[in-house]
Design an enzyme around this catalytic site. Structure first.
Site, mmCIF file in Angstrom:
data_model
loop_
_atom_site.group_PDB
_atom_site.id
_atom_site.type_symbol
_atom_site.label_atom_id
_atom_site.label_comp_id
_atom_site.label_asym_id
_atom_site.label_seq_id
_atom_site.Cartn_x
_atom_site.Cartn_y
_atom_site.Cartn_z
ATOM 1 C CE1 TYR A 56 41.211 28.052 48.834
ATOM 2 C CE2 TYR A 56 43.587 27.418 48.772
ATOM 3 C CZ TYR A 56 42.463 27.803 48.190
ATOM 4 O OH TYR A 56 42.449 28.171 46.800
ATOM 5 C CD GLU A 58 37.064 26.386 48.549
ATOM 6 O OE1 GLU A 58 36.574 25.394 48.849
ATOM 7 O OE2 GLU A 58 37.683 26.847 47.337
ATOM 8 C CB THR A 228 36.983 49.245 46.840
ATOM 9 O OG1 THR A 228 36.913 50.594 47.132
ATOM 10 C CG2 THR A 228 36.646 48.699 45.513
ATOM 11 C CE LYS A 231 38.874 52.294 44.137
ATOM 12 N NZ LYS A 231 37.426 52.123 43.136
HETATM 13 C C1 LIG Z 1 37.123 51.230 42.171
HETATM 14 C C2 LIG Z 1 35.839 50.877 41.676
HETATM 15 C C3 LIG Z 1 35.329 49.609 41.543
HETATM 16 C C4 LIG Z 1 36.353 48.573 41.194
HETATM 17 O O1 LIG Z 1 37.143 48.234 42.254
HETATM 18 P P1 LIG Z 1 38.255 47.141 41.787
HETATM 19 O O2 LIG Z 1 38.947 46.810 43.312
HETATM 20 O O3 LIG Z 1 39.481 48.075 41.196
HETATM 21 O O4 LIG Z 1 38.067 45.927 41.174
HETATM 22 C C5 LIG Z 1 34.154 49.306 41.577
HETATM 23 N N1 LIG Z 1 33.210 50.362 41.602
HETATM 24 C C6 LIG Z 1 33.500 51.732 41.809
HETATM 25 C C7 LIG Z 1 32.561 52.861 41.541
HETATM 26 C C8 LIG Z 1 34.813 52.079 41.729
HETATM 27 O O5 LIG Z 1 35.182 53.396 41.849
#
Ligand SMILES: *Cc1c(COP(=O)(O)O)cnc(C)c1O
Length: 422
Positions: A56, A58, A228, A231
């Site tokens: 933890y 924080e 994120t 991706k």
């Molecule tokens: C994927 C995405 C998000 C959200 O991400 P999560 O990890 O799924 O909550 C936010 N904004 C854009 C433009 C995205 O493509």
């Protein structure tokens, strides 16, 4: 197979282990075209599954509410330094649990409930968290939306400017989740400045392309960069907020204690590793290959009579409008899945159909590029898609099964980390 790959898991919970093993086989044998997905490296997988999980923490490095943070502080500080270096920003917060909470933290930092916020409409390619109605951001704030032009499929910056000057939003979001074209951050910056708005570039989809120099960077143009990490950036599931020094305090306070509790340290470690990998020349090559593959795939689809939103792509993503093929997006997506090609159905701009059964499918090249496929493979990929869509229209399940076998054959030659070899 599962017992040897995950011995403790298989011994403790064979049922769950069997699900994981089945997913490993699925990922190994299918062609994954979902543009928001990827394959992380073995190093990222390892870092994300460490004993850092047990802590933890924080607070922030050097300012924690828990003792025993000697190592955790170094992990998080390293991730922060790497993010700052890679994206050329003053400040980085690597604690947001995912993209959606990262965006919520931005609202918390810069707006009050009821304030006007502006983002791209979901059916035009924007994200739910940019003020769309069904999202908390659309019910707690007054969301106004911009779109793309019907004739070009592109953002009309003059129209965005007019709307921003009329609405005077507290926050403007640029970026989205189904945008096949380059985002002009400088154009958004001049609009936001005129309207007196905080400008947020949500680069969740294209962060890896930006890191690899295959898409212009919003750094220096926008107030906050939200992304994120899982991706095109090819890290673990997580998110980062980056900004100029002037906004650092507001962003940090909004993430913790404003919105979240303890950071997920094992994820922070995986992010640090992914950022290190993304700073290597091989990642620059990867990012450019993702775009080259997408352009080659788009060209091959156009040759086969597919209608692409905006006529093609500048990045990793292609939006296919299936209206002309006479097949709903959902029907096509499900048929492609049976053919071993994993996509998602998606609205297209000005879609006459409902979001749960829209006209398009969204595809992208980050995953197949991570496995090593190149432009020479894209005509084959387009061919499979065309044959599968045809087969779906005719209800020819045998043809779909035949494609699935061909796909598995090619994918067996292109292994990915963490997956069984055949
Ligand atoms: C994927 C995405 C998000 C959200 O991400 P999560 O990890 O799924 O909550 C936010 N904004 C854009 C433009 C995205 O493509």
């Amino acid at each position: 197979m599962s017992a040897s790959r995950h011995p403790a898991l298989s011994a403790t919970d064979p049922e769950l282990a069997s699900f994981v093993a089945a997913e490993e086989v699925l990922q190994a044998q299918t062609l994954r075209l979902i543009p928001s997905e990827n394959y992380v490296s073995a190093a990222v997988l390892e870092a994300s599954g460490t004993v850092l999980q047990n802590k933890y923490s924080e607070g922030y490095p050097g300012r924690r509410y828990y003792e025993g943070q000697q190592n955790i502080d170094r992990v998080e500080a390293l991730a922060v330094e790497r993010a700052k270096g890679l994206f050329g920003v003053d400040h980085a917060n690597v604690q947001p649990y995912s993209g959606s909470p990262a965006n919520l933290a931005v609202y918390l930092a810069f707006a009050k409930p009821g304030d006007t916020v502006m983002g791209m409409a979901l059916p035009m390619g924007g994200h739910l968290t940019h003020g769309w109605g069904v999202s908390a951001t659309g019910s707690w704030f007054r969301g106004v939306q911009y779109g793309v032009r019907q004739d070009t499929g592109l953002v009309d910056y003059d129209a965005v400017r007019d709307q921003a000057l009329t609405e005077r939003p507290k926050i403007i979001f640029c970026g989205g989740t189904a945008l096949p074209r380059t985002i002009d951050f400088a154009a958004f910056a001049s609009i936001a400045e005129e309207a007196g708005s905080v400008l947020v570039a949500d680069v969740a989809h294209i962060a890896g392309l930006i890191a690899g120099g295959a898409h212009p960077s919003p750094a220096g143009h926008v107030d906050v960069i939200s992304t994120t990490t899982h991706k095109t950036l090819r890290g673990p599931r997580g998110a980062m907020l980056m900004c100029r020094e002037e906004h650092a305090k507001a962003i940090d306070k909004a993430v913790f204690p404003g919105l979240q509790g303890g950071p997920h340290n094992q994820t922070t470690a995986g992010i640090a590793v992914a950022l290190h990998e993304a700073a290597q020349p091989s990642f620059t090559a990867y990012a450019h290959q993702v775009v080259a593959n997408a352009k080659a795939l788009a060209a091959a689809l156009l040759e086969r009579g597919f209608d692409l939103v905006s006529g093609g792509t500048d990045n990793h993503l292609i939006l296919i409008d299936l209206t002309g093929k006479g097949l709903p997006g959902k029907t096509a997506a499900k048929a492609l899945d049976r053919a071993g090609i994993v996509v998602n159905y998606n609205t297209v701009p000005f879609d006459p159909r409902k979001p749960f059964d829209p006209s398009g499918v969204r595809i992208g090249t980050p995953s197949l590029t991570s496995r090593g496929l190149g432009v020479d493979h894209m005509p084959q990929v387009a061919d499979w898609i065309a044959r599968a869509v045809d087969a779906a229209a005719k209800g020819d399940e045998q043809a779909l099964a035949a494609i699935r076998a061909e796909v598995a054959g090619l994918m067996a030659e292109f292994p990915a980390p963490g997956l069984p070899l055949s």
